[in-house]
Scaffold this motif. Structure first.
Motif, PDB file in Angstrom:
ATOM      1  N   GLU A   1      -3.359   8.774  -9.331  1.00  0.00           N
ATOM      2  CA  GLU A   1      -3.310   9.969  -8.483  1.00  0.00           C
ATOM      3  C   GLU A   1      -3.507   9.649  -7.003  1.00  0.00           C
ATOM      4  O   GLU A   1      -3.280  10.510  -6.141  1.00  0.00           O
ATOM      5  N   GLU A   2      -3.940   8.427  -6.685  1.00  0.00           N
ATOM      6  CA  GLU A   2      -4.146   8.044  -5.285  1.00  0.00           C
ATOM      7  C   GLU A   2      -2.874   7.514  -4.633  1.00  0.00           C
ATOM      8  O   GLU A   2      -2.740   7.552  -3.399  1.00  0.00           O
TER       9      GLU A   2
ATOM     10  N   LYS B   1      -6.104   4.301  -8.409  1.00  0.00           N
ATOM     11  CA  LYS B   1      -5.880   5.270  -9.465  1.00  0.00           C
ATOM     12  C   LYS B   1      -4.486   5.867  -9.303  1.00  0.00           C
ATOM     13  O   LYS B   1      -4.004   6.011  -8.160  1.00  0.00           O
TER      14      LYS B   1
ATOM     15  N   THR C   1      -9.345  -1.125  -7.052  1.00  0.00           N
ATOM     16  CA  THR C   1      -8.149  -0.754  -7.800  1.00  0.00           C
ATOM     17  C   THR C   1      -7.657   0.603  -7.323  1.00  0.00           C
ATOM     18  O   THR C   1      -8.393   1.365  -6.671  1.00  0.00           O
TER      19      THR C   1
ATOM     20  N   GLU D   1      -2.337  -1.884 -14.528  1.00  0.00           N
ATOM     21  CA  GLU D   1      -3.787  -1.917 -14.455  1.00  0.00           C
ATOM     22  C   GLU D   1      -4.319  -3.024 -15.353  1.00  0.00           C
ATOM     23  O   GLU D   1      -4.007  -3.103 -16.526  1.00  0.00           O
TER      24      GLU D   1
END
Length: 333
Positions: A18-19, A16, A14, A3
């Motif tokens: 958890e995605e 995450k 961007t 990141e």
């Protein structure tokens, strides 16, 4: 997938943590693809030649291709090296004829390039299809050059399988331009409209496009892909050369622009991309397109010039342009 630290106003897409697993589960790979798999509205993650085996011949009404140009470029760890013109011709020959097999008999194809590879592209296309035009579009983003002219243009070759039977809708891609020197007859506008937002004229598009903005950090469509094309650019191709419900196929999907724009314009789509992270960006953009159908620079059924005030009030409901944001922030201080 490290990141990056970004400025507060940076709107670059961007992922995450958890995605990632959820989006990865939507990808089609060699491990979960079979001859019976429905590939419509899906992203195929893998090598182009391997993935093309799962794409039926005559599959697409429209094919849009943005291949690696003949430049040394790092695509998220996958490096493409510049080569001689003959070797670049060989590279195109290794996959382009197979891609053309996926085009319907009345279909159209667009392939992107720059000055260095455009001759190779023309040779490759003319072996398989009939070239109808070469679009040149102005790209202002880029570094200056001290010992040469700065490269401010790129090409898109337009070709069809059958020059006597193909779809082209010029009414869907009309340009709305400002009239700087309005001409009147008997006190009435001649071929232009006079309104509260200014004076504008609808014109047929030519093969030179000077209204394209390259995605950058303040635009929500922007990703970290090094050669991302704008949604407005692809919207012109899709609206002109396909109908609602048609299939748009992109064998070098990148961060997903062709699939995203196809979805926003009610077309079906399919794309192939080797890099997994780019595929995940594409999937996230497709999710966002379910609730946001806007395309910057396109509205009211026409394409608007860059920085046209009349359009600024009609732009995305989800975000305002940079100049408006600046003015409002100054008022608040």
């Amino acid at each position: 997938m490290e990141e990056k630290k970004r400025a507060a106003n940076n709107r670059t897409l961007t992922l995450k943590p958890e995605e990632i697993d959820r989006l990865r589960g939507r990808l089609l790979t060699a491990e979960n693809l079979t001859a019976e798999t429905d590939i419509l509205n899906r992203t195929l993650n893998g090598d182009i030649l391997e993935m093309l085996k799962f794409v039926p011949d005559g599959f697409a009404d429209l094919i849009i291709i943005d291949p690696p140009y003949n430049l040394t470029k790092n695509f998220n760890g996958l490096k493409f090296n510049s080569r001689s013109e003959n070797r670049y011709d060989d590279y195109l020959e290794s996959w382009f004829p197979e891609v053309c097999k996926k085009l319907k008999s009345g279909g159209s194809l667009y392939i992107c390039g720059d000055w260095k590879c455009t001759a190779s592209l023309q040779r490759a296309v003319e072996k398989e299809l009939t070239v109808l035009n070469r679009i040149t579009w102005q790209r202002e983003k880029g570094r200056g050059a001290k010992s040469n002219w700065k490269n401010g243009m790129e090409d898109i070759w337009f070709a069809v399988k059958n020059p006597d039977d193909y779809f082209f809708n010029v009414d869907a891609v009309m340009m709305k331009r400002r009239v700087l020197a309005p001409y009147k007859i008997d006190g009435k506008p001649k071929d232009w409209d006079e309104g509260e937002d200014g004076n504008f004229r609808l014109t047929c598009p030519s093969n030179f496009w000077d209204d394209i903005s390259i995605p950058f950090w303040s635009m929500p469509e922007n990703t970290d892909h090094p050669t991302q094309k704008s949604e407005k650019l692809y919207a012109k191709l899709i609206l002109a050369s396909s109908k609602e419900g048609d299939v748009v196929f992109d064998p070098f999907l990148g961060s997903g622009t062709s699939s995203v724009v196809a979805k926003k314009l009610n077309r079906r789509f399919c794309g192939i991309e080797l890099n997994e992270e780019y595929c995940l960006w594409a999937e996230k953009r497709l999710e966002l397109a379910e609730t946001d159908k806007s395309i910057q620079g396109y509205g009211d059924g026409v394409f608007w010039e860059r920085n046209t005030l009349a359009f600024q009030g009609r732009e995305r409901q989800t975000g305002k342009n940079r100049e408006t944001e600046k003015r409002e922030s100054l008022k608040m201080k």
